[in-house]
Write a protein that holds these residues in place. Sequence first.
Motif, mmCIF file in Angstrom:
data_model
loop_
_atom_site.group_PDB
_atom_site.id
_atom_site.type_symbol
_atom_site.label_atom_id
_atom_site.label_comp_id
_atom_site.label_asym_id
_atom_site.label_seq_id
_atom_site.Cartn_x
_atom_site.Cartn_y
_atom_site.Cartn_z
ATOM 1 N N GLY A 119 0.441 -1.153 0.120
ATOM 2 C CA GLY A 119 -0.171 -0.144 -0.030
ATOM 3 C C GLY A 119 1.150 1.428 0.179
ATOM 4 O O GLY A 119 0.361 2.296 0.448
ATOM 5 N N THR A 120 2.509 1.404 -0.274
ATOM 6 C CA THR A 120 2.796 1.896 -0.234
ATOM 7 C C THR A 120 3.756 3.293 -0.996
ATOM 8 O O THR A 120 3.981 4.407 -1.227
ATOM 9 C CB THR A 120 4.110 1.771 0.682
ATOM 10 O OG1 THR A 120 4.935 1.029 -0.425
ATOM 11 C CG2 THR A 120 3.589 1.808 2.087
ATOM 12 N N ASP A 121 4.203 2.090 -2.034
ATOM 13 C CA ASP A 121 4.923 2.488 -3.356
ATOM 14 C C ASP A 121 4.487 3.905 -4.288
ATOM 15 O O ASP A 121 4.669 3.944 -5.288
ATOM 16 C CB ASP A 121 5.576 1.637 -4.529
ATOM 17 C CG ASP A 121 6.779 1.001 -3.372
ATOM 18 O OD1 ASP A 121 7.203 1.233 -1.733
ATOM 19 O OD2 ASP A 121 8.334 0.937 -4.034
ATOM 20 N N PHE A 122 2.827 3.048 -4.325
ATOM 21 C CA PHE A 122 2.382 4.328 -5.465
ATOM 22 C C PHE A 122 1.249 5.292 -5.083
ATOM 23 O O PHE A 122 0.464 6.311 -5.948
ATOM 24 C CB PHE A 122 0.777 3.484 -6.809
ATOM 25 C CG PHE A 122 -0.067 2.965 -5.592
ATOM 26 C CD1 PHE A 122 0.566 1.469 -5.709
ATOM 27 C CD2 PHE A 122 -1.032 3.172 -5.194
ATOM 28 C CE1 PHE A 122 -0.199 0.332 -4.824
ATOM 29 C CE2 PHE A 122 -1.844 2.092 -4.673
ATOM 30 C CZ PHE A 122 -1.441 1.067 -4.235
ATOM 31 N N ASP A 123 1.366 5.511 -3.824
ATOM 32 C CA ASP A 123 1.256 6.497 -3.041
ATOM 33 C C ASP A 123 2.015 7.595 -2.469
ATOM 34 O O ASP A 123 3.200 7.726 -1.651
ATOM 35 C CB ASP A 123 0.598 6.404 -1.251
ATOM 36 C CG ASP A 123 -0.100 7.036 -0.908
ATOM 37 O OD1 ASP A 123 0.012 8.292 -0.908
ATOM 38 O OD2 ASP A 123 -0.726 6.675 0.213
ATOM 39 N N PHE A 147 -11.292 -12.698 4.711
ATOM 40 C CA PHE A 147 -10.375 -11.370 5.097
ATOM 41 C C PHE A 147 -11.263 -10.326 5.076
ATOM 42 O O PHE A 147 -12.069 -10.226 3.889
ATOM 43 C CB PHE A 147 -9.107 -11.329 3.841
ATOM 44 C CG PHE A 147 -8.228 -10.341 4.422
ATOM 45 C CD1 PHE A 147 -7.286 -10.604 5.579
ATOM 46 C CD2 PHE A 147 -8.141 -9.239 4.065
ATOM 47 C CE1 PHE A 147 -6.482 -9.607 5.656
ATOM 48 C CE2 PHE A 147 -7.910 -7.618 4.239
ATOM 49 C CZ PHE A 147 -6.588 -8.206 5.124
ATOM 50 N N ILE A 148 -11.243 -9.491 6.173
ATOM 51 C CA ILE A 148 -11.690 -8.474 5.751
ATOM 52 C C ILE A 148 -10.583 -6.989 5.774
ATOM 53 O O ILE A 148 -10.218 -6.995 6.967
ATOM 54 C CB ILE A 148 -12.445 -7.556 7.282
ATOM 55 C CG1 ILE A 148 -13.912 -9.226 6.904
ATOM 56 C CG2 ILE A 148 -13.665 -6.716 6.965
ATOM 57 C CD1 ILE A 148 -14.407 -8.796 5.306
ATOM 58 N N GLY A 149 -10.641 -5.908 5.557
ATOM 59 C CA GLY A 149 -9.590 -5.683 5.293
ATOM 60 C C GLY A 149 -10.028 -3.706 4.715
ATOM 61 O O GLY A 149 -10.880 -3.035 4.285
ATOM 62 N N ASP A 150 -9.955 -3.048 6.084
ATOM 63 C CA ASP A 150 -10.505 -1.684 6.094
ATOM 64 C C ASP A 150 -9.283 -0.431 5.997
ATOM 65 O O ASP A 150 -9.883 1.003 5.914
ATOM 66 C CB ASP A 150 -10.783 -1.337 7.689
ATOM 67 C CG ASP A 150 -10.134 -1.271 8.778
ATOM 68 O OD1 ASP A 150 -8.908 -0.891 8.690
ATOM 69 O OD2 ASP A 150 -10.556 -1.170 10.039
ATOM 70 N N ASN A 151 -7.984 -0.824 5.221
ATOM 71 C CA ASN A 151 -7.376 -0.048 5.293
ATOM 72 C C ASN A 151 -6.668 -0.277 3.600
ATOM 73 O O ASN A 151 -6.605 -1.223 3.947
ATOM 74 C CB ASN A 151 -6.119 0.182 6.548
ATOM 75 C CG ASN A 151 -5.533 -1.179 7.246
ATOM 76 O OD1 ASN A 151 -4.461 -1.360 6.617
ATOM 77 N ND2 ASN A 151 -5.953 -1.797 7.635
ATOM 78 N N ILE A 196 -10.254 9.616 2.053
ATOM 79 C CA ILE A 196 -9.676 10.473 2.214
ATOM 80 C C ILE A 196 -8.663 10.237 3.087
ATOM 81 O O ILE A 196 -7.330 10.577 2.979
ATOM 82 C CB ILE A 196 -10.522 11.583 3.656
ATOM 83 C CG1 ILE A 196 -12.100 12.346 2.872
ATOM 84 C CG2 ILE A 196 -9.722 12.277 4.037
ATOM 85 C CD1 ILE A 196 -13.061 12.840 3.826
ATOM 86 N N LEU A 197 -8.845 8.698 3.943
ATOM 87 C CA LEU A 197 -7.626 8.515 4.447
ATOM 88 C C LEU A 197 -6.670 7.621 3.608
ATOM 89 O O LEU A 197 -5.948 8.063 3.079
ATOM 90 C CB LEU A 197 -7.492 7.210 5.333
ATOM 91 C CG LEU A 197 -9.023 8.124 6.519
ATOM 92 C CD1 LEU A 197 -9.317 6.889 7.674
ATOM 93 C CD2 LEU A 197 -7.933 9.526 7.229
ATOM 94 N N TRP A 198 -6.911 7.239 2.212
ATOM 95 C CA TRP A 198 -5.971 6.234 1.170
ATOM 96 C C TRP A 198 -6.698 7.059 -0.431
ATOM 97 O O TRP A 198 -7.993 5.781 -0.628
ATOM 98 C CB TRP A 198 -6.126 5.197 1.477
ATOM 99 C CG TRP A 198 -5.526 4.972 2.808
ATOM 100 C CD1 TRP A 198 -4.267 4.397 3.133
ATOM 101 C CD2 TRP A 198 -5.857 4.412 3.667
ATOM 102 N NE1 TRP A 198 -4.586 4.162 4.033
ATOM 103 C CE2 TRP A 198 -4.845 3.760 5.080
ATOM 104 C CE3 TRP A 198 -7.462 4.153 4.553
ATOM 105 C CZ2 TRP A 198 -5.166 3.624 6.441
ATOM 106 C CZ3 TRP A 198 -7.890 3.778 6.082
ATOM 107 C CH2 TRP A 198 -6.253 3.604 6.697
ATOM 108 N N LYS A 199 -6.336 7.217 -0.691
ATOM 109 C CA LYS A 199 -7.130 7.638 -1.999
ATOM 110 C C LYS A 199 -6.363 7.140 -3.458
ATOM 111 O O LYS A 199 -5.163 6.630 -3.686
ATOM 112 C CB LYS A 199 -6.238 9.069 -2.619
ATOM 113 C CG LYS A 199 -7.071 9.525 -3.671
ATOM 114 C CD LYS A 199 -6.098 10.855 -4.064
ATOM 115 C CE LYS A 199 -7.060 11.583 -4.918
ATOM 116 N NZ LYS A 199 -6.392 13.069 -5.882
ATOM 117 N N VAL A 200 -7.381 6.162 -3.757
ATOM 118 C CA VAL A 200 -7.037 5.123 -4.758
ATOM 119 C C VAL A 200 -6.200 5.897 -6.330
ATOM 120 O O VAL A 200 -6.389 7.237 -6.959
ATOM 121 C CB VAL A 200 -7.502 4.394 -5.312
ATOM 122 C CG1 VAL A 200 -7.547 3.350 -6.458
ATOM 123 C CG2 VAL A 200 -8.235 2.738 -4.349
#
Length: 610
Positions: free
Chosen positions: A349-353, A492-496, A518-522
């Motif tokens: 969840g990091t390199d394209f943010d 599996f449930i992922g909320d982030n 708002i927290l994690w923009k695709v």
Amino acid sequence: MSVTEKTRTFLAVTALEEFWDISQPMLFLGDWCVSHAKKATIENLDTEVLRSPFSDGDKDAAYDYIACVSEKLLSNIAIWLNQIHGTNHTLRYWRIVLEPFLLHYVIIVYNRFCYLKKAYALYPDISTIGLALTSYVTPRNTAEFEYFAAESDHWNLQLFTQLSSIYFKEPISYKSHMGDIDVRRQKEIFSKNSFPKKTIKQKIIQWYVRWRGRSIVDIFNYHHGFIQSNTYLLFLWSKFRILPVIPPVNALVAPWIKMEFDLSAREQIAKLPAEDNFSRLVLETLKINMPVNMIETYHAEVKNCEKRFPYHPGVIVVAAWLGDDLLQFWAANEVENGALLVTVQHGGGTDFDKFCLDGLDSKLSDKHISWGWKYEGNVVPASSTRISSSEMKLKRKLQKTEKNKILWVTTRFSTYSSYRECFTGHAQQVYADGQIQFYEALRAGFLQQIEMRLYPGSPHYYYYKKNFPGLNVSLPNHHSSFFDQLCSARIFIGDNANTTFTYAMAFNIPTILFWNKILWKVPKMAEPCFNVLRQVGIFYDSPKPAAKMLNKIVDDPWAWWYSEPVQSARKSYCESFARTSPGWLKEWRNLLLGFSNNREKIVLDRDVAV
């Protein structure tokens, strides 16, 4: 605690209660002032929490401005560092050494500045209590700065005091503070011996690299997928050209000694060129906050990194390395002398943010290896070493373990805004509100099947136990326990948007994802892929529809999950963002040897000397 339109006369900028004045109507500068534990103690006080200045702001514009400020300051600071240290290093050298700290620091100062700016704009006559200058602390290196910025009440009070005094208005008074918790943390980090005696393996590797010279490819932090058996295979299959580097134990720590500060040198920082008032403010605060190892102990740090890494390979391969100053110092020197720097994506969840500091990897490196995506010129897609090796290791366990639980994996935000959340208002509260909405929309009949995994070391365990009755809330001590829980999950449930959900997708476990944009923009490059995940019911932009989907498929998730549209969407996502391959080791052998064979051609475009 009341929220009113009345005038506030005292500004509390910290959770340290000795810096409050409860006799006046108080404005808390942010959520960090009022933890879950303290809310009950201030219930009857006349207080209000300031609304974040970033709630309706433009995150992209804010980050672009910060990146511009950081870039211009970096050039000037690099020239100055060469002058005071008697060196002639290139801009790229200082970029590798300094930018992981500087960019993060500018983000932090911008965030804290914007909070103060809004508070003083609303209440121009408001007063506060500052930290006495004699209590100021200076981080010893980037790792300590990152801890201070994210978790330290003492250091953040120090920064708020600096900003108020320099730009806004002097505090009405100053108080000393020992920072006992921070001191204990410092001693825990810095009290051990940094450089134990070299092992026989280290001596052999050092001799071998010296003998083979720049034809060698060295892999650092190889626990990110390169387990011991894999590195041995790479060593053999590459005809002894690819090998792991074994640093000494406790590599990140430094001796616990009293520092002597070069005040005359530090005063020069504030006099460096700055294009606007904010840039000047950054330089003014850097006098105190620039890490010691960049100024006073720089030459000792260079010698220390030579002891830790006595190698001179042609290609350096690193992952999760930002903040390890010794590794950065060494890599910068080797790159300046002709080595190729290759960075590896270490999280899903990091390199394209761009709001995450890890985005620096591709900027600092000659080549950046992704988990499948191709975005910028130096990015090379490949199979993920972390996911591929984990899949191989856990394949039998995944097949044999009974799938008897619904695993809900959460994350946490730091006490003080850091990285991405610096541009988001009330991040922890926004995140928790979404979790509550998801929980309240679930059918009661299967709540006991849900295991909610908190982030290791999370301080919010009792909050979740109280507000999510019926769930099995677990607080793990270590990240590795995640795989044991994942192997027994039927859903599996992922909320982030952190890495954990990528494993579930790659391991083909029925997955439902939701998070607040708002927290994690695709990112734009991933939007087509996530649109397909939305269409098949894997990904949701809000919690309630995700909960309804879980209610629908909970008794038989496989009928939905193994349908052709869902599997097609999952495979498409994994190909771009969680790629695996049975032959990933040979793929990496060919990739790394290709870099080595073409090293001279790749390094032609280098920064010129500062």
